[in-house]
Write a protein that holds these residues in place. Structure first.
Motif, PDB file in Angstrom:
ATOM      1  N   GLN A   1     -11.198  -0.332   2.727  1.00  0.00           N
ATOM      2  CA  GLN A   1      -9.813   0.099   2.136  1.00  0.00           C
ATOM      3  C   GLN A   1      -9.601   1.546   1.990  1.00  0.00           C
ATOM      4  O   GLN A   1      -8.676   1.933   2.088  1.00  0.00           O
TER       5      GLN A   1
ATOM      6  N   GLN B   1       1.056  -1.184   0.106  1.00  0.00           N
ATOM      7  CA  GLN B   1       0.012   0.018   0.009  1.00  0.00           C
ATOM      8  C   GLN B   1       0.775   1.285   0.083  1.00  0.00           C
ATOM      9  O   GLN B   1       0.675   2.183   1.035  1.00  0.00           O
TER      10      GLN B   1
ATOM     11  N   LYS C   1      -8.598  17.584 -14.621  1.00  0.00           N
ATOM     12  CA  LYS C   1      -7.132  17.060 -15.264  1.00  0.00           C
ATOM     13  C   LYS C   1      -6.305  18.441 -15.397  1.00  0.00           C
ATOM     14  O   LYS C   1      -7.010  19.280 -15.992  1.00  0.00           O
TER      15      LYS C   1
ATOM     16  N   HIS D   1       5.423   7.676  -7.548  1.00  0.00           N
ATOM     17  CA  HIS D   1       5.315   8.914  -8.257  1.00  0.00           C
ATOM     18  C   HIS D   1       6.003   8.667  -9.538  1.00  0.00           C
ATOM     19  O   HIS D   1       7.055   8.178  -9.573  1.00  0.00           O
TER      20      HIS D   1
ATOM     21  N   MET E   1      -6.910   3.850   3.211  1.00  0.00           N
ATOM     22  CA  MET E   1      -5.925   4.863   2.395  1.00  0.00           C
ATOM     23  C   MET E   1      -6.010   6.089   2.602  1.00  0.00           C
ATOM     24  O   MET E   1      -5.067   6.685   2.479  1.00  0.00           O
TER      25      MET E   1
ATOM     26  N   ASP F   1      -0.564  10.398  -7.665  1.00  0.00           N
ATOM     27  CA  ASP F   1      -0.077  10.837  -6.454  1.00  0.00           C
ATOM     28  C   ASP F   1       0.066  12.197  -6.041  1.00  0.00           C
ATOM     29  O   ASP F   1       1.353  12.794  -5.888  1.00  0.00           O
TER      30      ASP F   1
ATOM     31  N   ALA G   1      -8.286   9.793  -8.855  1.00  0.00           N
ATOM     32  CA  ALA G   1      -8.004  10.802  -8.241  1.00  0.00           C
ATOM     33  C   ALA G   1      -6.584  10.981  -7.559  1.00  0.00           C
ATOM     34  O   ALA G   1      -5.930  11.765  -7.395  1.00  0.00           O
TER      35      ALA G   1
ATOM     36  N   ARG H   1      -4.526  -1.307  -5.961  1.00  0.00           N
ATOM     37  CA  ARG H   1      -4.400  -0.403  -4.791  1.00  0.00           C
ATOM     38  C   ARG H   1      -5.860  -0.530  -4.468  1.00  0.00           C
ATOM     39  O   ARG H   1      -5.925  -0.371  -2.760  1.00  0.00           O
TER      40      ARG H   1
ATOM     41  N   ARG I   1       0.864  10.316   5.580  1.00  0.00           N
ATOM     42  CA  ARG I   1       2.084  10.670   5.056  1.00  0.00           C
ATOM     43  C   ARG I   1       2.130  12.117   4.868  1.00  0.00           C
ATOM     44  O   ARG I   1       2.916  12.501   3.837  1.00  0.00           O
TER      45      ARG I   1
ATOM     46  N   TYR J   1       2.894   4.235  -2.676  1.00  0.00           N
ATOM     47  CA  TYR J   1       2.615   5.173  -3.754  1.00  0.00           C
ATOM     48  C   TYR J   1       3.886   5.295  -4.496  1.00  0.00           C
ATOM     49  O   TYR J   1       5.025   5.780  -3.809  1.00  0.00           O
TER      50      TYR J   1
ATOM     51  N   GLU K   1      -3.894   6.801   5.517  1.00  0.00           N
ATOM     52  CA  GLU K   1      -2.629   6.769   5.236  1.00  0.00           C
ATOM     53  C   GLU K   1      -2.088   7.933   4.301  1.00  0.00           C
ATOM     54  O   GLU K   1      -0.947   8.337   4.594  1.00  0.00           O
ATOM     55  N   PHE K   2      -3.211   8.491   3.474  1.00  0.00           N
ATOM     56  CA  PHE K   2      -2.705   9.733   2.951  1.00  0.00           C
ATOM     57  C   PHE K   2      -2.355  10.757   3.876  1.00  0.00           C
ATOM     58  O   PHE K   2      -1.236  11.546   3.863  1.00  0.00           O
TER      59      PHE K   2
END
Lengths: 299, 307
Positions: free
Chosen positions: B170, A6, A125, A10, B174, B150, B146, B119, B181, A8, B177-178
């Protein structure tokens, strides 16, 4: 069940240039339209005039074949003349093909995004509204080039090929430019109109109906007004051809003949028709500016 | 240091108020944006993602003004409140497309999309068309798009809505967790306990206005100080009310229009609910339905706005 870490990652590699992001939207749209039921068949049907013109070029090189078959030489030569008018006629004969292709390729371009509320996703975006419109417009534009600009230039190539005259392109460079300019006069308003219409609806069917109305009704009305108001008293104040300004097909006809230096179908100056074309552009731009927003405001 | 700065932000839809004069500073970590439906949460989210222009005020994320700045979308991941998707695409195709819109080359976009699906526990649905996805799977896919790039800032509009328990777990993990971090996550919801699972920091929005800001536990305490209303349905409401009047925890009893319904106001709902079953058994009073009227967020807001 696989268990993934889990964490990330980049992306550290090279990014695609920002200016080319619209091509991603375009390429997906082009693929999607290509997979549409009946599209290939319609495209083939739309290219039938090209095949006929290609045969005409072939026969113009082999006039003796027709003479041998008993056709009078002079008439055949006049009939099969490959000049500026030949290319103009070809492009103008493709108007209906453009109409069909625009409907199939363009009607759902923005409507589908409005239906699925995907505009919110697109515009969250790193792309601008202009990127989005370029991408969507490029889808219709590609296929419209496929029935106008590309076959017209291919006809030039065929002429050079059959005559084994590769200097043809250089000697006819103004013709080449005229074809490019007029093809754009034809296809760009088509693209803008279908984008504007598609942005006004959430349904493909509604877009198709709206485009048909916009495309066909003014033509009928212009012809009716032109004929019914053809009275000396009225024409003293309003020129007989004034009404032709309100119909895109007439604008194309006048501008086409201007670009190819042919006799003009209408008496009014071509600048009026260019202004009419500009109005179409501005109107479509205004609609798109209003409609292409991520947020739909429900009142 | 605040990552998201909102200064006197207002938005009207003609005569209808979207959000009104909101000022807030959101720091790294998870912040919940709490409010009932129609409170202005989505409007605020859309203002913060630059999808809508504010009528007055200004907002910036990471120092970048939110309106009309492409650079914003490189640092922000947005999970909108939408249900429909491109039904004909597979989940993987959709995410690849979204990754490519971020400028990733084809191969990298495919890999990133696959990682994103894994994920969110969608690895078994990689090649499945979105049309065949459940609502929860769609939510996860939306969430995945989204976080694909990252981003340091995440704006999540009702991300848990319609999710199945596993997906929900989950996603909550997550989001936490974001936050751990050091990323800045603003997550909207109209369900209090949902927000409590993710964070203790909240902004409470109602009728387009910022009603409260701070710790979720303070809100809880405020709720607990308020009397609760319990509606009881029984064919013997007069007999029941005669008995309930003697309960010390009952403040008032009122009869409803329905001849079988009465509403009890109590300051100690726990004690009331403990005592009620015994009463029913002893006095042979049949009770067909019990409903607490105050558990929804709307009533919490009503308490909060009371003078």
């Amino acid at each position: 069940m696989p268990v993934y870490e889990q964490t990330y990652r980049h992306y550290e590699g090279v990014y695609r240039p920002r200016t080319l992001i619209w091509t991603i939207i375009a390429s997906r749209g082009i693929r999607r339209v290509w997979q549409t039921k009946w599209f290939k068949m319609v495209l083939f049907f739309c290219l039938a005039p090209f095949l006929i013109r290609a045969i005409q070029i072939y026969l113009s090189v082999n006039l003796e074949l027709l003479q041998w078959m008993g056709f009078p030489a002079q008439q055949v030569e006049e009939l099969l003349a490959i000049d500026d008018l030949f290319y103009l006629n070809f492009l103008q004969s493709q108007m209906f093909a453009c109409f069909l292709i625009t409907l199939i390729a363009g009607a759902d371009l923005i409507a589908s995004d409005r239906r699925t509320k995907a505009l919110t996703l697109y515009l969250s975006k790193p792309i601008t509204r202009l990127d989005y419109l370029f991408g969507k417009g490029a889808v219709a534009l590609t296929y419209l080039y496929g029935v106008t600009l590309i076959p017209a230039l291919l006809l030039m190539f065929l002429y050079a090929f059959f005559h084994e005259d590769w200097g043809y392109f250089w000697s006819q460079r103004t013709l080449f430019l005229r074809i490019v300019v007029y093809a754009h006069v034809l296809v760009l308003p088509m693209v803008l109109m279908i984008l504007a219409v598609s942005s006004l609806s959430k349904s493909k069917v509604n877009s198709v109906v709206m485009f048909c109305v916009i495309y066909l009704i003014p033509l009928a009305l212009c012809n009716i007004l032109r004929e019914t108001l053809d009275d000396p008293i009225i024409t003293r104040f309003i020129p007989r051809d004034f009404w032709s300004l309100f119909c895109i097909q007439n604008i194309w006809a006048q501008l086409g003949n201007t670009v190819f230096h042919q006799d003009l179908p209408y008496e009014m100056h071509w600048m009026w028709y260019a202004a009419g074309m500009a109005v179409v552009w501005i109107l479509c731009g205004w609609v798109l500016h209003r409609q292409i927003q991520a947020v739909e405001v429900v009142k | 240091m605040a990552v998201i700065e909102i200064q006197n932000l207002s938005k009207w839809y003609d005569m209808v108020l979207g959000v009104s004069d909101i000022t807030a500073r959101i720091e790294p970590g998870v912040t919940g944006l709490l409010g009932p439906n129609g409170a202005g949460k989505s409007t605020l989210m859309k203002l913060l993602t630059g999808q809508m222009k504010a009528d007055t005020g200004h907002a910036a994320i990471g120092g970048i003004p939110v309106w009309n700045r492409i650079a914003l979308y490189e640092i922000v991941g947005f999970c909108p409140d939408m249900e429909k998707f491109y039904e004909r695409l597979t989940g993987h195709e959709f995410l690849t497309y979204m990754a490519r819109l971020h400028g990733l080359p084809k191969k990298a976009a495919r890999e990133t999309a696959f990682e994103g699906m894994c994920r969110l526990g969608l690895e078994d649905a990689v090649d499945k068309r979105i049309g065949a996805y459940s609502k929860g799977m769609r939510q996860r896919l939306k969430f995945a798009q989204a976080i694909l790039h990252d981003p340091p800032v995440l704006l999540l509009d009702e991300p848990l809505q319609g999710m199945d328990p596993l997906g929900r777990m989950q996603c909550v993990e997550m989001i936490r967790e974001f936050g751990r971090r050091g990323k800045t996550v603003l997550v909207s919801s109209h369900i209090l306990h949902e927000v409590e699972e993710m964070t203790h920091r909240i902004l409470v929005l109602n009728h387009g206005q910022l009603l409260a800001e701070g710790d979720v536990h303070e809100i809880r305490e405020l709720i607990e100080e308020q009397p609760r209303h319990v509606r009881i349905q029984t064919p013997k409401r007069r007999e029941l009310s005669n008995i309930l009047v003697a309960f010390p925890e009952v403040q008032t009893i009122s009869f409803e229009e329905d001849p079988e319904e009465l509403t009890v106001q109590t300051l100690s709902p726990d004690a009331f609910f403990q005592r009620l079953p015994a009463l029913v058994l002893e006095q042979h009073i049949p009770i067909t339905q019990i409903a607490t009227l105050d558990d929804n967020l709307e009533s919490v807001f009503e308490y909060l706005v009371k003078p």
